[in-house]
Structures are given as structure tokens and as C-alpha cells.
Design a protein around this motif. Structure first.
Motif, PDB file in Angstrom:
ATOM      1  N   GLY A  66       5.224   2.053   9.365  1.00 35.41           N
ATOM      2  CA  GLY A  66       6.456   2.568   8.769  1.00 35.41           C
ATOM      3  C   GLY A  66       6.381   4.063   8.543  1.00 35.41           C
ATOM      4  N   ARG A  67       7.155   4.518   7.588  1.00 35.05           N
ATOM      5  CA  ARG A  67       7.182   5.933   7.225  1.00 35.05           C
ATOM      6  C   ARG A  67       7.000   6.017   5.714  1.00 35.05           C
ATOM      7  N   THR A  68       6.017   6.815   5.285  1.00 42.68           N
ATOM      8  CA  THR A  68       5.707   6.887   3.860  1.00 42.68           C
ATOM      9  C   THR A  68       6.888   7.428   3.061  1.00 42.68           C
ATOM     10  N   SER A  69       7.001   6.952   1.833  1.00 46.45           N
ATOM     11  CA  SER A  69       8.112   7.391   0.974  1.00 46.45           C
ATOM     12  C   SER A  69       7.651   8.283  -0.170  1.00 46.45           C
ATOM     13  N   VAL A  70       6.315   8.351  -0.389  1.00 41.21           N
ATOM     14  CA  VAL A  70       5.784   9.203  -1.467  1.00 41.21           C
ATOM     15  C   VAL A  70       4.553   9.944  -0.947  1.00 41.21           C
ATOM     16  N   PRO A  71       4.280  11.152  -1.464  1.00 40.27           N
ATOM     17  CA  PRO A  71       3.069  11.881  -1.050  1.00 40.27           C
ATOM     18  C   PRO A  71       1.825  11.177  -1.580  1.00 40.27           C
ATOM     19  N   LEU A 242      -5.237  -7.391   3.905  1.00 37.22           N
ATOM     20  CA  LEU A 242      -4.983  -6.610   5.112  1.00 37.22           C
ATOM     21  C   LEU A 242      -4.094  -5.408   4.807  1.00 37.22           C
ATOM     22  N   GLU A 243      -3.072  -5.624   4.003  1.00 36.98           N
ATOM     23  CA  GLU A 243      -2.180  -4.521   3.632  1.00 36.98           C
ATOM     24  C   GLU A 243      -2.949  -3.456   2.847  1.00 36.98           C
ATOM     25  N   LYS A 244      -3.775  -3.896   1.926  1.00 38.95           N
ATOM     26  CA  LYS A 244      -4.572  -2.964   1.119  1.00 38.95           C
ATOM     27  C   LYS A 244      -5.528  -2.174   2.006  1.00 38.95           C
ATOM     28  N   TYR A 245      -6.151  -2.846   2.968  1.00 35.62           N
ATOM     29  CA  TYR A 245      -7.094  -2.188   3.873  1.00 35.62           C
ATOM     30  C   TYR A 245      -6.403  -1.130   4.734  1.00 35.62           C
ATOM     31  N   LEU A 246      -5.273  -1.479   5.328  1.00 39.70           N
ATOM     32  CA  LEU A 246      -4.567  -0.539   6.204  1.00 39.70           C
ATOM     33  C   LEU A 246      -4.018   0.654   5.423  1.00 39.70           C
ATOM     34  N   LYS A 247      -3.547   0.420   4.216  1.00 39.20           N
ATOM     35  CA  LYS A 247      -3.044   1.531   3.403  1.00 39.20           C
ATOM     36  C   LYS A 247      -4.169   2.493   3.043  1.00 39.20           C
ATOM     37  N   LYS A 250      -5.068   4.440   6.305  1.00 40.74           N
ATOM     38  CA  LYS A 250      -4.041   5.375   6.748  1.00 40.74           C
ATOM     39  C   LYS A 250      -3.602   6.331   5.635  1.00 40.74           C
ATOM     40  N   PHE A 251      -4.294   6.308   4.500  1.00 34.53           N
ATOM     41  CA  PHE A 251      -3.991   7.196   3.371  1.00 34.53           C
ATOM     42  C   PHE A 251      -2.537   7.041   2.914  1.00 34.53           C
ATOM     43  N   ILE A 252      -2.221   5.806   2.598  1.00 28.39           N
ATOM     44  CA  ILE A 252      -0.881   5.477   2.100  1.00 28.39           C
ATOM     45  C   ILE A 252      -1.008   5.047   0.645  1.00 28.39           C
ATOM     46  N   ASN A 253      -0.118   5.525  -0.189  1.00 28.92           N
ATOM     47  CA  ASN A 253      -0.116   5.146  -1.597  1.00 28.92           C
ATOM     48  C   ASN A 253      -0.071   3.619  -1.714  1.00 28.92           C
ATOM     49  N   PRO A 254      -0.962   3.017  -2.507  1.00 26.34           N
ATOM     50  CA  PRO A 254      -0.989   1.550  -2.642  1.00 26.34           C
ATOM     51  C   PRO A 254       0.346   0.954  -3.081  1.00 26.34           C
ATOM     52  N   ASN A 255       1.144   1.768  -3.793  1.00 31.91           N
ATOM     53  CA  ASN A 255       2.439   1.274  -4.278  1.00 31.91           C
ATOM     54  C   ASN A 255       3.601   1.623  -3.343  1.00 31.91           C
ATOM     55  N   ASP A 256       3.286   2.276  -2.228  1.00 31.04           N
ATOM     56  CA  ASP A 256       4.331   2.657  -1.269  1.00 31.04           C
ATOM     57  C   ASP A 256       4.678   1.437  -0.410  1.00 31.04           C
TER      58      ASP A 256
END
Length: 409
Positions: A66-71, A242-247, A250-256
Motif C-alpha cells: 500500500g501507501r503509508t499514511s503516517v511518517p 506476518l503483518e507485523k513482520y512486513l511492517k 518495510k519501516f511502516i508504523n505498526p498502527n498504519d
């Protein structure tokens, strides 16, 4: 009950009161008929949900970038997430205990040509295990294998309708087609129960697609098949891990909620099965309501019958008839009419369901049916309840004194 005179009297009464008999029978028959049809429609809804998910494997995750929504962690918001070949290898390594297979998907659309024929088709770069997730059925030839992926071969597996559109009566195996300016050899033709859209697709090795696109290692999405043994709770736990691992990777906020999307088919199937069950309960409740309405109708008609025959019953009692014989005479007539009418209604409802087939698919009802045991049970239930409904006025009539009954107008 088995007295010849009693049955003779019942048939004579029915013949003399045709309208009353018809109304009694119609009330019962329509009640069972509506019950059978409504219950069958409920099963048809369940079939629709099962058919919707039956085309593809159900122990599957579809993982979309997807596309991140928060820094997060120094990265700005609105960053497009991309998957690559390393992600496939890392997931297989870190979740080996749960993963049955994993395949990438690189979806493209373009013009496909063969001689003077051409058309636009979706083509997808995949791995061999993609066949399991889509339940692809090979009609002839073979599917893509691991050697094709390793060698980045220009092989293509085409859908049945692609062969029909481009090759007409010609056999597609071994022929070459042009996909977006590149020549591919057809090594297999498949069919798919998912419908025409599925059979107008073309599969090629994902490494070949990457090679064509400037030798990139990027992939569009991933399809992960987990081991069925882990069950529903295991699938939900795996999805979360799996979601937690990929986030994290990929340096994605866990709550994003927008960085990674995972479509859990097992969860969707369970939710839809629950919805189908609720709908079936609602439909069954309405269907049983028709039976209750039928019972009330029988009761009302029996009250009328007893009232109409009050003088006759008074004469019977004056001649020595016992209360038991009065009750049995009325009940036997009621049970006979209810039984015949009930099974006629059940038969008509069953025949109607069997004749429908897939004619109601546009209304999300597929192959409606009812188990014979349930239909017979509902019919017998109505007969028993009808007898009980008739017993109350019959018992009341049996208590009437002959002198009172003979005065009735």
C-alpha cells in the motif's frame, strides 16, 4: 381407526363438503409448500457463498503493498511500499513452519497476437505454486515449473478462451504468441471454474516478466498458502505475525493501516459462512411461521366444522355414541385431510426447487434444495399439530349434551 364404516363416513362427509375440504387441504398444502421453498432458498444462499469461495483455495493470504499514511522511522508519509524477490525468500525462511507455498504476482494487461488475430488480455507473472491458489485445471500441456522460473523462459500458459479467441480450431500447444512485443511459446492451456474472466488470462514465469522490465526484482503482490493443519485460529495468528513482520521490514508504523493489506480468505470464508447461517436461520424462522399459520388455519376450520356438525353430533350421542367415538370421528377426518394435503404441498415444493437449478443465480440463490428428512419432518410436524388443533374443538363437542346439541341452529 380401521373401521370400514368410519372411513366410508369420512369420504361421504368430504364429498358433501367439498369447499370446506378444499380450504382445509389448501391451508395445509400452502403452508408446507412455502416452508419447503423458503428453506430451499436458504440452502441456495449457502450454496452461493460456498461457490463464491470454492473457485480458489481457502487457506490463502493475498498480500498487497500500500501507501503509508503516517511518517515513521525517518520516512515521510505517502510512501509507496514495494515488494521484491527478497521478501518471498524471507517469508519462506521465517515462517517455514506455517507456509505451504508462496508465489508472487506481477499483473499486466496488453495486446496479444497470433497471426492475424489479436486481443487484449491480462497476463500475470507467477511461480508454479500459483496453480494451487487458483485451482487452475490443466486441459492440455503443462503449467509453469521451477525450471522455467530459474531459466527465465519465454513460456506461456493460456486460458481456454484465449485459445478459442486467437487460435480458433487450431491447437495452441507449441505455437508462439506475441505478448506486448515479446514472443512466447504456448506450453499449456487451462480452464478455471471462476468463469470467463479467469479463462481469458495468460500466465508466464515471474522472472521472465522481471527480465522484460529491465531485469528488475520487484513484484506486485504475494499469495501465501498456509498449512491447513493450523486451522482458523492459527491462520488469524499467522496473519497478525506476518503483518507485523512486513511492517517492521518495510519501516511502516505498526498502527498504519494503509502500508500493508492482507486479505485472509479463511477469515472471509468464516464470516460469510456465519452470515449464510444467520440468513438460513432467519429464512427458517419465516418458513416455520408459515407452518404455524397453517396450524392456526386448521384450528379455525375445525372450530367451524364442529359448529356446523353440532346437531349431527347431538344425534350421535343420543343414539349412544361415546365421547371417544365423537372425538375420533372428527380427528380422523382432520388427520386424513392434513396428511394428504401436507405431502402434496411437500412434493410440489420439492419439485419446484429441483427444477430451478441455477436460474436464480442473479439473486444469489444457487441450486436451492431441501433435505428429504427435513421436508418429511416438517410435514409430520404439521400433521401432528393439526391433529392437536382439531382435538380441542372435538373434545369440546364431545362434552355437549345431546339435548343442547339438538337445539343448536
Amino acid at each position: 381407526m380401521f373401521s370400514r364404516d368410519a372411513w366410508k363416513e369420512i369420504f361421504e362427509t368430504i364429498q358433501k363438503n367439498k369447499l370446506r375440504t378444499f380450504l382445509s387441504g389448501f391451508t395445509v398444502a400452502i403452508g408446507i409448500f412455502i416452508f419447503v421453498v423458503l428453506y430451499g432458498f436458504g440452502n441456495g444462499l449457502t450454496n452461493t457463498f460456498a461457490k463464491f469461495f470454492g473457485d480458489d483455495a481457502t487457506n490463502v493470504f493475498f498480500i498487497f503493498p500500500g501507501r503509508t499514511s503516517v511518517p515513521y522511522s525517518g520516512y515521510k508519509a505517502n510512501r509507496q511500499i514495494e515488494f521484491d524477490n527478497d521478501d518471498l525468500a524471507d517469508i519462506e525462511k521465517n515462517f517455514a513452519m506455517f507456509v505451504d507455498y508462496i508465489t508472487p504476482r506481477i499483473s499486466r494487461n496488453g495486446l496479444v497476437k497470433y497471426k492475424n488475430e489479436s486481443n487484449n488480455y491480462g497476463n500475470m507473472g507467477v511461480a508454479p505454486s500459483h496453480q494451487y491458489s487458483e485451482k487452475t485445471i490443466m486441459m492440455k500441456g503443462r503449467y509453469i515449473n521451477n525450471q522455467d522460473v530459474k531459466d527465465k523462459t519465454k513460456y506461456a500458459v493460456i486460458g481456454r478462451l484465449v485459445e478459442r479467441d486467437l487460435f480458433k480450431e487450431e491447437d495452441a500447444l507449441g505455437k508462439y504468441i506475441d505478448i506486448g512485443g515479446s514472443s512466447f511459446k504456448v506450453i499449456g492451456v487451462f480452464q478455471d471454474d471462476g468463469g470467463d474472466n479467469e479463462e481469458r488470462k495468460i500466465y508466464i514465469p515471474y522472472t521472465t516478466r522481471q527480465l522484460i522490465e529491465k531485469n528488475t526484482d520487484k513484484i506486485g503482490q504475494m499469495v501465501l498458502g498456509f498449512k491447513p493443519q493450523i486451522g482458523y485460529s492459527g491462520a488469524m495468528s499467522l496473519e497478525s505475525s506476518l503483518e507485523k513482520y512486513l511492517k517492521s521490514k518495510k519501516f511502516i508504523n505498526p498502527n498504519d493501516e494503509n502500508g500493508i493489506f492482507i486479505r485472509n480468505i479463511a477469515d472471509q470464508l468464516k464470516q460469510n459462512q456465519q452470515l449464510a447461517s444467520v440468513l438460513q436461520i432467519i429464512v427458517s424462522f419465516v418458513a416455520f411461521g408459515t407452518i404455524i399459520a397453517g396450524i392456526i388455519g386448521i384450528s379455525n376450520i375445525m372450530v367451524f366444522v364442529v359448529k356446523e356438525r353440532t346437531k349431527e353430533l347431538g344425534i350421535r350421542k343420543a343414539l349412544g355414541a361415546t365421547p371417544k367415538s365423537v372425538i375420533s370421528t372428527i380427528l380422523l377426518e382432520s388427520i386424513f385431510i392434513t396428511t394428504i394435503s401436507g405431502f402434496i404441498g411437500m412434493l410440489l415444493g420439492t419439485v419446484l426447487l429441483n427444477s430451478m437449478g441455477d436460474t436464480l443465480e442473479d439473486y444469489f440463490i444457487t441450486d436451492p434444495y431441501i433435505d428429504t428428512g427435513i421436508a418429511v419432518f416438517a410435514t409430520i410436524l404439521l400433521i401432528i399439530c393439526g391433529a392437536l388443533a382439531g382435538y380441542v374443538p372435538a373434545r369440546k363437542a364431545a362434552k355437549i349434551k345431546p339435548i343442547v346439541a339438538l337445539r343448536d341452529e
